[in-house]
Design an enzyme around this catalytic site. Structure first.
Site, PDB file in Angstrom:
ATOM      1  N   TRP A 177       6.478 -14.081  -5.263  1.00 34.78           N
ATOM      2  CA  TRP A 177       5.717 -12.825  -5.415  1.00 34.78           C
ATOM      3  C   TRP A 177       6.201 -11.725  -4.483  1.00 34.78           C
ATOM      4  O   TRP A 177       6.497 -11.986  -3.315  1.00 34.78           O
ATOM      5  CB  TRP A 177       4.255 -13.117  -5.093  1.00 34.78           C
ATOM      6  CG  TRP A 177       3.410 -11.927  -4.825  1.00 34.78           C
ATOM      7  CD1 TRP A 177       3.295 -11.257  -3.639  1.00 34.78           C
ATOM      8  CD2 TRP A 177       2.549 -11.255  -5.748  1.00 34.78           C
ATOM      9  NE1 TRP A 177       2.400 -10.215  -3.777  1.00 34.78           N
ATOM     10  CE2 TRP A 177       1.930 -10.197  -5.056  1.00 34.78           C
ATOM     11  CE3 TRP A 177       2.218 -11.460  -7.112  1.00 34.78           C
ATOM     12  CZ2 TRP A 177       1.014  -9.336  -5.657  1.00 34.78           C
ATOM     13  CZ3 TRP A 177       1.310 -10.599  -7.703  1.00 34.78           C
ATOM     14  CH2 TRP A 177       0.715  -9.559  -6.985  1.00 34.78           C
ATOM     15  N   MET A 178       6.210 -10.488  -4.984  1.00 39.12           N
ATOM     16  CA  MET A 178       6.497  -9.309  -4.158  1.00 39.12           C
ATOM     17  C   MET A 178       5.422  -8.249  -4.376  1.00 39.12           C
ATOM     18  O   MET A 178       5.040  -8.006  -5.509  1.00 39.12           O
ATOM     19  CB  MET A 178       7.850  -8.733  -4.572  1.00 39.12           C
ATOM     20  CG  MET A 178       8.079  -7.265  -4.249  1.00 39.12           C
ATOM     21  SD  MET A 178       9.497  -6.575  -5.148  1.00 39.12           S
ATOM     22  CE  MET A 178      10.853  -7.116  -4.137  1.00 39.12           C
TER      23      MET A 178
ATOM     24  N   ASP B   7       4.105  -4.506  -1.883  1.00 40.62           N
ATOM     25  CA  ASP B   7       4.594  -3.265  -1.253  1.00 40.62           C
ATOM     26  C   ASP B   7       5.992  -3.307  -0.633  1.00 40.62           C
ATOM     27  O   ASP B   7       6.339  -4.263   0.062  1.00 40.62           O
ATOM     28  CB  ASP B   7       3.694  -2.878  -0.067  1.00 40.62           C
ATOM     29  CG  ASP B   7       2.230  -2.940  -0.370  1.00 40.62           C
ATOM     30  OD1 ASP B   7       1.863  -3.186  -1.508  1.00 40.62           O
ATOM     31  OD2 ASP B   7       1.452  -2.741   0.577  1.00 40.62           O
TER      32      ASP B   7
ATOM     33  N   PHE C  62       1.043  -8.182   6.992  1.00 41.73           N
ATOM     34  CA  PHE C  62       0.861  -7.155   5.968  1.00 41.73           C
ATOM     35  C   PHE C  62       1.858  -6.015   6.166  1.00 41.73           C
ATOM     36  O   PHE C  62       2.704  -6.050   7.061  1.00 41.73           O
ATOM     37  CB  PHE C  62      -0.586  -6.639   6.005  1.00 41.73           C
ATOM     38  CG  PHE C  62      -1.568  -7.508   5.238  1.00 41.73           C
ATOM     39  CD1 PHE C  62      -1.274  -8.814   4.873  1.00 41.73           C
ATOM     40  CD2 PHE C  62      -2.813  -6.994   4.876  1.00 41.73           C
ATOM     41  CE1 PHE C  62      -2.200  -9.595   4.171  1.00 41.73           C
ATOM     42  CE2 PHE C  62      -3.741  -7.752   4.169  1.00 41.73           C
ATOM     43  CZ  PHE C  62      -3.437  -9.057   3.816  1.00 41.73           C
TER      44      PHE C  62
ATOM     45  N   ASP D 159      -1.150  -1.024   7.655  1.00 40.48           N
ATOM     46  CA  ASP D 159       0.007  -0.358   7.063  1.00 40.48           C
ATOM     47  C   ASP D 159       0.578   0.774   7.925  1.00 40.48           C
ATOM     48  O   ASP D 159       0.658   1.930   7.497  1.00 40.48           O
ATOM     49  CB  ASP D 159      -0.333   0.182   5.650  1.00 40.48           C
ATOM     50  CG  ASP D 159      -1.020  -0.865   4.781  1.00 40.48           C
ATOM     51  OD1 ASP D 159      -0.782  -2.067   5.016  1.00 40.48           O
ATOM     52  OD2 ASP D 159      -1.787  -0.489   3.877  1.00 40.48           O
TER      53      ASP D 159
ATOM     54  N   GLU E 166      -4.763   3.155   1.717  1.00 39.46           N
ATOM     55  CA  GLU E 166      -3.727   2.219   2.175  1.00 39.46           C
ATOM     56  C   GLU E 166      -2.376   2.945   2.289  1.00 39.46           C
ATOM     57  O   GLU E 166      -2.157   3.991   1.697  1.00 39.46           O
ATOM     58  CB  GLU E 166      -3.587   1.062   1.167  1.00 39.46           C
ATOM     59  CG  GLU E 166      -4.887   0.299   0.927  1.00 39.46           C
ATOM     60  CD  GLU E 166      -4.668  -0.960   0.083  1.00 39.46           C
ATOM     61  OE1 GLU E 166      -5.014  -2.042   0.554  1.00 39.46           O
ATOM     62  OE2 GLU E 166      -4.144  -0.858  -1.040  1.00 39.46           O
TER      63      GLU E 166
HETATM   64  C1  FRU Z   1      -1.300  -2.512  -0.569  1.00 36.78           C
HETATM   65  C2  FRU Z   1      -1.769  -3.613   0.347  1.00 36.78           C
HETATM   66  C3  FRU Z   1      -1.639  -3.155   1.791  1.00 36.78           C
HETATM   67  C4  FRU Z   1      -1.522  -4.443   2.530  1.00 36.78           C
HETATM   68  C5  FRU Z   1      -0.736  -5.309   1.576  1.00 36.78           C
HETATM   69  C6  FRU Z   1      -1.095  -6.752   1.581  1.00 36.78           C
HETATM   70  O1  FRU Z   1      -0.810  -2.927  -1.787  1.00 36.78           O
HETATM   71  O2  FRU Z   1      -3.078  -3.965   0.029  1.00 36.78           O
HETATM   72  O3  FRU Z   1      -2.691  -2.330   2.226  1.00 36.78           O
HETATM   73  O4  FRU Z   1      -0.887  -4.291   3.751  1.00 36.78           O
HETATM   74  O5  FRU Z   1      -0.946  -4.768   0.286  1.00 36.78           O
HETATM   75  O6  FRU Z   1      -0.191  -7.505   0.857  1.00 36.78           O
END
Ligand code: FRU
Length: 494
Positions: free
Chosen positions: A36-37, A39, A98, A168, A223
């Site tokens: 899985w990928m 952000d 994250f 983030d 985010e």
């Molecule tokens: C956005 C998010 C970020 C978080 C990450 C977790 O798509 O929810 O806020 O860091 O994905 O995988």
């Protein structure tokens, strides 16, 4: 020293990759090495190459404990996967590493700043993620987590800041050699905002202020912020969760918001002037930008949407891909996006038609394919009576197609993948209102096996969508209701 769990991940991804080399994938959009990928993370230029990390769960094609995958490229189109860079193997990030970003330190080391996540049991027995910012420093392959971690936590939040939504970081180096960083956060009521921090060395951070606040306008939690100067303006990108549409401008759920304004660096004051959606299609989220060595501001997003992640099949070893890198600019107060110009170096055979007039369904000799860069320019065949609808269908075989259509009377461009072979009851269409010009429109359509990205009127509007139609479905056709005159320039991408 890499941890045992990171070594295990690296061994696992290498072995699985070897076994699944023949699996169909996007050609020039980065996809998960295995599993899985989500952000994009740490988009940076280091030791003569672009580095792109990504939210990564190697062990399945579903979201899970987050690692950082890692790839490098000279042109942001041809990627080489590297071993996973981060695993959730420390106390302070045991439930996930994250999203975050990267900078190059003056001593030549590469610094990653990311959100460390720990699940915490609540008084009601539920579990919530506590989120704090962490640092890892490395050489472009191996990264060592800092002894100072976490470098930002609960104590560094403004008074009503929610410690379960604090994530983030996007950092950058200022001209004076100090660092700034923006981080997504929300109030206890989940109203999103972006916090600003400063640091002399990118390791020791200090809270400065709330740089921008939602005040109930665009969704809830904000985010993945990014903050940069562009064409004399200041841009704040962020991806709000749980949005409600405003006309055609934003759509339900998660999307990416662009705030354009000005910035007073002395007082760190961002003054908003305009807002717009970044992508009007189905799949685009959480982008990051980079200032390329030649001065271009380039953006890459996750070409997916949290609410439509069920569009994967059980057999595939990868899920998730990045968008095309897009060069950003501001024209007449609007954010414009263009496919990165390096894509032109991948152009192979050219097929060109001019002034094609038609009023039903046509195919054109030589116009087909699933890795395609094609620009269509449309105008009314009869200026007195403008056509009602124009559409391009692609990824087409007997059963399937996806389409981009334009209705000049409504000024609506629509992407529609309901006939793409999907068996899921999820969003398959989205509409975008474009400033009308008497039935004249230009659409540059980029196909790469499992996606379409449409750049309308030189990048004033962009629509992106993933499609999982069998790659043998290569047909392209054009449809008009009313008389259309069309030019087509199409290149195979190789
Ligand atoms: C956005 C998010 C970020 C978080 C990450 C977790 O798509 O929810 O806020 O860091 O994905 O995988």
């Amino acid at each position: 020293m890499t941890s045992q769990s990171l070594r295990d991940v690296r061994k696992y991804e290498e072995e699985l990759e070897r076994k699944t080399m023949d699996e169909a994938r996007p050609k020039f959009h980065l996809s998960a090495r295995v599993g899985w990928m989500n952000d994009p993370n740490g988009l940076s230029y280091y030791k003569g190459e672009y580095h792109l990390f990504y939210q990564y769960h190697p062990f399945s094609t579903r979201w899970g404990p987050m690692h950082w995958g890692h790839a490098v490229s000279k042109d942001l189109l041809h990627w080489r996967q590297l071993p996973a860079a981060l695993a959730p193997d420390a106390d302070y990030d045991r439930d996930g590493c994250f999203s975050g970003n990267a900078v190059v330190l003056p001593d030549g080391r590469h610094l990653l700043m990311y959100t460390g996540v720990c699940l915490e049991t609540q008084p009601d027995g539920g579990r919530r993620e506590v989120q704090r910012q962490c640092i890892a420093i490395g050489d472009g392959i191996d990264y060592e987590k800092c002894p100072q971690n976490p470098v930002l936590g609960e104590a560094d939040l403004p008074e009503d800041g929610c410690r379960f939504d604090f994530r983030d970081p996007k950092l950058w180096k200022k001209k004076d050699g100090t660092y700034r960083c923006v981080i997504g956060n929300c109030t206890e009521e989940r109203d999103g905002r972006i916090l600003l921090y400063s640091s002399p060395d990118a390791i020791h951070w200090k809270y400065e202020k709330i740089l921008a606040a939602n005040n109930g306008r665009f969704g809830l939690m904000w985010e993945c912020p990014d903050f940069f100067e562009l064409d004399g303006k200041q841009v704040l990108l962020t991806s709000p969760q749980d949005m409600i549409p405003q006309g055609f401008e934003y759509h339900n759920g998660n999307g990416t918001l662009c705030l354009i304004g000005s910035y007073d660096e002395e007082t760190d004051t961002f003054t908003e002037e305009r807002d717009q959606a970044v992508d009007y299609g189905i799949d685009f989220y959480a982008p990051q930008t980079i200032l390329a060595p030649d001065g271009r501001r380039i953006m890459i997003g996750w070409m997916q949407n949290w609410d439509t992640c069920n569009l994967h099949t059980r057999e595939r070893v990868w899920f998730g891909q990045m968008s095309l890198p897009r060069e950003l600019s501001i024209k007449n107060g609007r954010l414009y996006q263009k496919p990165i110009r390096e894509l032109e170096d991948m152009r192979g055979e050219k097929t060109e038609y001019e002034n094609v007039r038609f009023k039903d369904l046509i195919e054109l000799e030589g116009v087909k394919g699933r890795r395609v860069d094609m620009e269509v320019s449309i105008r009314p065949g009869d200026e007195q009576q403008i056509y009602r609808k124009f559409a391009v269908r692609f990824a087409q075989n007997e059963e399937c197609h996806t389409s981009i259509s334009f209705r000049p009377y409504e000024s609506i461009v629509k992407v529609d993948r309901k006939h793409s072979g999907s068996r899921r009851a999820i969003i398959h269409q989205r509409r975008c209102f474009v400033q009308g010009r008497d039935g004249r429109i230009k659409m540059r359509i980029i196909l790469d096996n499992f996606s379409v990205e449409v750049f309308v009127n030189d990048g004033a509007y962009v629509l992106s969508a993933t499609i999982y139609t069998d790659t043998a479905a290569e047909g392209i056709s054009f449809f008009a209701d009313g008389e259309v005159e069309m030019d087509v320039v199409k290149y195979d991408l190789i």
